[in-house]
Design a protein around this motif. Structure first.
Motif, mmCIF file in Angstrom:
data_model
loop_
_atom_site.group_PDB
_atom_site.id
_atom_site.type_symbol
_atom_site.label_atom_id
_atom_site.label_comp_id
_atom_site.label_asym_id
_atom_site.label_seq_id
_atom_site.Cartn_x
_atom_site.Cartn_y
_atom_site.Cartn_z
ATOM 1 N N ARG A 33 29.699 -15.589 35.136
ATOM 2 C CA ARG A 33 30.686 -15.976 36.178
ATOM 3 C C ARG A 33 31.787 -15.360 36.145
ATOM 4 N NH1 ARG A 33 35.495 -19.635 35.681
ATOM 5 N NH2 ARG A 33 36.056 -19.791 33.167
ATOM 6 N N PHE A 34 32.427 -14.679 35.255
ATOM 7 C CA PHE A 34 33.209 -13.749 35.634
ATOM 8 C C PHE A 34 32.938 -12.000 35.636
ATOM 9 C CE2 PHE A 34 34.082 -16.551 32.323
ATOM 10 C CZ PHE A 34 35.456 -17.246 32.764
ATOM 11 N N SER A 35 33.754 -10.980 36.271
ATOM 12 C CA SER A 35 33.765 -9.939 37.163
ATOM 13 C C SER A 35 34.728 -9.118 35.449
ATOM 14 C CB SER A 35 33.791 -9.707 38.101
ATOM 15 O OG SER A 35 34.068 -8.001 38.287
ATOM 16 N N LEU A 36 33.437 -8.303 35.197
ATOM 17 C CA LEU A 36 34.278 -7.560 33.861
ATOM 18 C C LEU A 36 33.866 -5.822 34.058
ATOM 19 C CD1 LEU A 36 33.229 -9.659 30.918
ATOM 20 C CD2 LEU A 36 35.991 -9.336 32.211
ATOM 21 N N PRO A 37 33.938 -5.089 35.064
ATOM 22 C CA PRO A 37 33.662 -4.352 36.017
ATOM 23 C C PRO A 37 34.002 -2.726 34.804
ATOM 24 C CG PRO A 37 35.474 -4.620 37.273
ATOM 25 C CD PRO A 37 34.315 -5.593 36.433
ATOM 26 N N VAL A 38 34.877 -2.685 34.250
ATOM 27 C CA VAL A 38 35.486 -2.001 33.569
ATOM 28 C C VAL A 38 34.188 -1.705 31.757
ATOM 29 C CG1 VAL A 38 37.558 -0.091 31.838
ATOM 30 C CG2 VAL A 38 37.865 -1.351 34.483
ATOM 31 N N CYS A 39 34.536 -3.249 31.054
ATOM 32 C CA CYS A 39 33.520 -3.354 30.336
ATOM 33 C C CYS A 39 32.326 -2.915 30.420
ATOM 34 C CB CYS A 39 33.292 -4.681 30.246
ATOM 35 S SG CYS A 39 35.290 -5.620 29.061
ATOM 36 N N GLU A 40 31.299 -3.713 31.991
ATOM 37 C CA GLU A 40 30.697 -2.666 32.010
ATOM 38 C C GLU A 40 30.142 -1.351 32.125
ATOM 39 O OE1 GLU A 40 29.594 -5.653 36.131
ATOM 40 O OE2 GLU A 40 30.110 -6.848 34.853
ATOM 41 N N ARG A 41 31.184 -0.644 32.478
ATOM 42 C CA ARG A 41 31.247 0.932 33.022
ATOM 43 C C ARG A 41 30.804 1.684 31.835
ATOM 44 N NH1 ARG A 41 35.311 4.139 33.446
ATOM 45 N NH2 ARG A 41 36.966 2.335 35.229
ATOM 46 N N ILE A 42 32.299 1.167 30.874
ATOM 47 C CA ILE A 42 32.323 1.544 29.783
ATOM 48 C C ILE A 42 30.590 1.544 29.096
ATOM 49 C CG2 ILE A 42 32.935 0.610 26.913
ATOM 50 C CD1 ILE A 42 36.018 -0.160 29.196
ATOM 51 N N PHE A 43 30.732 -0.268 28.424
ATOM 52 C CA PHE A 43 29.009 -0.084 27.855
ATOM 53 C C PHE A 43 27.599 0.451 28.758
ATOM 54 C CE2 PHE A 43 25.097 -2.272 27.503
ATOM 55 C CZ PHE A 43 24.318 -2.363 26.128
ATOM 56 N N GLU A 44 27.355 0.690 30.131
ATOM 57 C CA GLU A 44 26.383 1.326 30.752
ATOM 58 C C GLU A 44 26.480 2.366 30.902
ATOM 59 O OE1 GLU A 44 25.999 -0.403 34.390
ATOM 60 O OE2 GLU A 44 25.736 -2.397 32.903
ATOM 61 N N LYS A 45 28.024 3.635 31.075
ATOM 62 C CA LYS A 45 27.796 4.554 31.208
ATOM 63 C C LYS A 45 28.605 5.733 30.579
ATOM 64 C CE LYS A 45 27.181 3.101 35.866
ATOM 65 N NZ LYS A 45 28.037 3.536 37.733
ATOM 66 N N GLU A 46 29.592 5.293 28.918
ATOM 67 C CA GLU A 46 30.710 5.941 28.633
ATOM 68 C C GLU A 46 30.574 6.459 27.301
ATOM 69 O OE1 GLU A 46 33.780 5.984 32.545
ATOM 70 O OE2 GLU A 46 33.942 5.158 30.576
ATOM 71 N N SER A 47 29.910 5.200 26.419
ATOM 72 C CA SER A 47 30.703 4.334 25.158
ATOM 73 C C SER A 47 29.586 5.854 24.251
ATOM 74 C CB SER A 47 30.399 3.046 25.041
ATOM 75 O OG SER A 47 29.272 2.641 25.339
ATOM 76 N N VAL A 48 29.890 6.323 23.070
ATOM 77 C CA VAL A 48 29.374 6.900 22.142
ATOM 78 C C VAL A 48 29.771 6.097 20.594
ATOM 79 C CG1 VAL A 48 28.481 9.230 21.514
ATOM 80 C CG2 VAL A 48 29.072 8.119 23.524
ATOM 81 N N CYS A 49 29.640 6.112 19.541
ATOM 82 C CA CYS A 49 30.219 4.977 18.768
ATOM 83 C C CYS A 49 29.126 5.484 17.406
ATOM 84 C CB CYS A 49 29.603 3.618 18.886
ATOM 85 S SG CYS A 49 31.075 2.734 20.244
ATOM 86 N N LEU A 50 30.059 6.243 17.071
ATOM 87 C CA LEU A 50 29.713 6.567 15.311
ATOM 88 C C LEU A 50 30.611 5.823 13.636
ATOM 89 C CD1 LEU A 50 30.579 10.744 15.704
ATOM 90 C CD2 LEU A 50 28.320 9.201 16.603
ATOM 91 N N HIS A 51 28.918 5.451 13.588
ATOM 92 C CA HIS A 51 29.644 4.686 11.768
ATOM 93 C C HIS A 51 30.960 5.191 11.144
ATOM 94 C CE1 HIS A 51 29.975 2.781 7.765
ATOM 95 N NE2 HIS A 51 28.955 1.871 8.955
ATOM 96 N N HIS A 52 32.033 4.436 11.027
ATOM 97 C CA HIS A 52 33.092 5.313 10.681
ATOM 98 C C HIS A 52 33.043 6.705 9.321
ATOM 99 C CE1 HIS A 52 33.509 2.112 6.958
ATOM 100 N NE2 HIS A 52 33.399 1.618 7.587
ATOM 101 N N LYS A 53 31.791 5.847 8.525
ATOM 102 C CA LYS A 53 31.587 6.452 6.883
ATOM 103 C C LYS A 53 31.267 8.678 7.360
ATOM 104 C CE LYS A 53 26.442 6.095 6.893
ATOM 105 N NZ LYS A 53 25.875 5.680 5.556
ATOM 106 N N VAL A 54 31.512 8.717 8.725
ATOM 107 C CA VAL A 54 31.350 10.153 8.719
ATOM 108 C C VAL A 54 33.134 10.532 9.263
ATOM 109 C CG1 VAL A 54 29.617 10.309 11.076
ATOM 110 C CG2 VAL A 54 31.846 9.278 12.151
ATOM 111 N N LEU A 55 34.051 10.532 9.652
ATOM 112 C CA LEU A 55 35.733 10.660 8.860
ATOM 113 C C LEU A 55 36.145 10.708 7.533
ATOM 114 C CD1 LEU A 55 37.108 8.801 11.793
ATOM 115 C CD2 LEU A 55 36.159 10.111 12.050
ATOM 116 N N MET A 56 34.676 10.350 6.536
ATOM 117 C CA MET A 56 35.353 9.929 5.075
ATOM 118 C C MET A 56 35.262 11.068 4.783
ATOM 119 S SD MET A 56 34.299 6.180 4.752
ATOM 120 C CE MET A 56 35.146 6.233 2.868
#
Length: 427
Positions: free
Chosen positions: A379-402
């Motif tokens: 029932r909730f509209s979350l356009p920014v969340c959806e755009r981030i997930f579907e089109k923008e987000s890239v995530c790497l494990h924090h161990k790459v920063l170690m």
């Protein structure tokens, strides 16, 4: 031009000869501590290691009280219970977070109200919080997500204005600071996770932090079968605050205690955490400066009020229009092949999350038709969340920063390699 690894070329990093830093980190100290617990015969129930860790973590977070529980989901559930939140109440939650943030609200028979996030931090949008407040609203659960910090100035102002509780979800933020205050010390309760991927871990476990003595006593009882605080389980608390039953019991609850083995590992991990956080911060800042120069790549915003960084994973935003319209799924796959570590999307938005499905449990959650509809995430509209997930987000494990700055250079060169050959990937 070197062929991309995903197309059969040589990867930017050969992890067989040049692996990423290991996670979790452990050494002789953990081994010695675990053997000590084993030989002691005291394996759980307010043992000396748990008491010691609670004291150390309270000092580290700058709070008066810290209490261990079985995981970072129960921490939020018990916080909600201790604050008296339940049937008829609403709790505002960001739509971009691990499903447990909202699920715990349902577990106390309250209603999660999902709101959108800011596109540059992926954390809850204060303006969306204001719009979502009703006479039923009782609390806000801001989530400090990945490398970013929720805007705690705005959130605490809103909470004060509307007389709301604030439960900080700090599962990603052990040791992070906002204007000199540690995560978990700003709201009414801080909720921490020690699950294996977290940057302070015992495999599983969690902590609740607070500066309120009355809340601390309730939290301690709720994690320990409703019993009043015993011995040194609640360091510094005045015993006998509040009256939730006769002398035999404090409040109805269950067993959510951790073991001495977990506490022993956490004590040693906490000793390493400040240096690890500093390393990840330095590398994250360096990497972000380099990423700013790449077309189509935008680092998450670092607010100047965030005085100490704590990364759970490293995330950035991707714009496919700069990469010849290369779909983000292909970009992630190509980067993963180049650097030899999983490259993932962010969490699924909670209004369409495969793990957040309250309507699969009608026997537990269908209190009545009104409540049933209220907990329907769709029932909730979350356009920014959806755009981030579907089109923008890239995530790497924090161990790459170690690793080293050379490791950060390698990530950048791998992205540049994909950029240079994005047209080939499109074809």
């Amino acid at each position: 031009m070197q062929k991309l690894a995903i197309q059969g070329g040589k990867p930017s990093r050969d992890i067989s000869s040049n692996p990423w830093p290991k996670w979790p980190v452990w050494g002789k100290e953990e081994e010695t501590a675990l053997i000590e617990v084993l030989n002691s015969g005291v394996w759980s129930y307010n043992g000396p290691k748990e008491v010691e860790f609670n004291k150390l973590f309270a000092e580290y977070t700058g709070t008066k009280y810290s209490l261990c529980t079985v995981n970072g989901t129960i921490t939020m559930q018990l916080a909600l219970e201790a604050l008296g939140i339940g049937v008829g109440d609403e709790v505002i939650v960001p739509g971009l977070t691990w499903q447990a943030t909202a699920a715990t609200v349902i577990d106390v028979n309250a209603t999660p109200i999902l709101v959108d996030v800011l596109e540059d931090t992926w954390c809850i949008d204060p303006a969306a919080i204001e719009k979502a407040i009703t006479p039923k609203t009782k609390a806000i659960i801001p989530v400090h997500l990945y490398g970013a910090f929720a805007d705690m100035d705005a959130i605490m102002d809103i909470a004060k204005k509307h007389n709301l509780y604030v439960i900080e979800d700090c599962a990603h933020k052990h040791g992070g600071e906002w204007k000199g205050k540690k995560a978990g010390s700003i709201g009414d309760v801080g909720s921490f996770s020690y699950q294996l991927s977290k940057h302070l871990t015992a495999g599983e476990g969690g902590s609740m932090t607070t500066n309120n003595a009355d809340l601390a006593e309730k939290l301690d009882a709720l994690r320990n079968v409703g019993r009043r605080p015993e011995g040194d389980s609640l360091i510094g608390a005045d015993k006998g605050i509040g009256d939730y039953g006769d002398d035999g019991n404090f409040i109805q609850s269950g067993n959510f205690r951790i073991t001495e083995f977990q506490a022993a590992i956490l004590i040693e991990g906490l000793k390493r955490l400040p240096e690890q956080n500093a390393t990840r911060d330095a590398n994250g800042e360096y990497l972000n400066e380099l990423l700013k120069e790449l077309p189509g790549i935008s680092p998450l915003k670092r607010d100047e009020r965030e005085t100490k960084k704590a990364y759970f994973n490293f995330a950035f935003r991707y714009d496919k229009s700069e990469f010849k319209n290369l779909p983000i799924e292909k970009f992630r796959a190509a980067l993963e092949a180049e650097i030899g570590i999983i490259v993932d999307a962010c969490y699924e938005p909670l209004n369409n999350c495969s793990l957040y499905v309250p309507h699969t449990k009608p026997a537990r959650h269908k209190l009545n038709e009104t409540y049933w509809e209220g907990v329907n995430p769709k029932r909730f509209s979350l356009p920014v969340c959806e755009r981030i997930f579907e089109k923008e987000s890239v995530c790497l494990h924090h161990k790459v920063l170690m690793g080293t700055k050379a490791d950060m250079d390698l990530i950048v060169s791998a992205i540049q390699k994909i950029y240079n050959q994005s047209d080939e990937l499109m074809s």
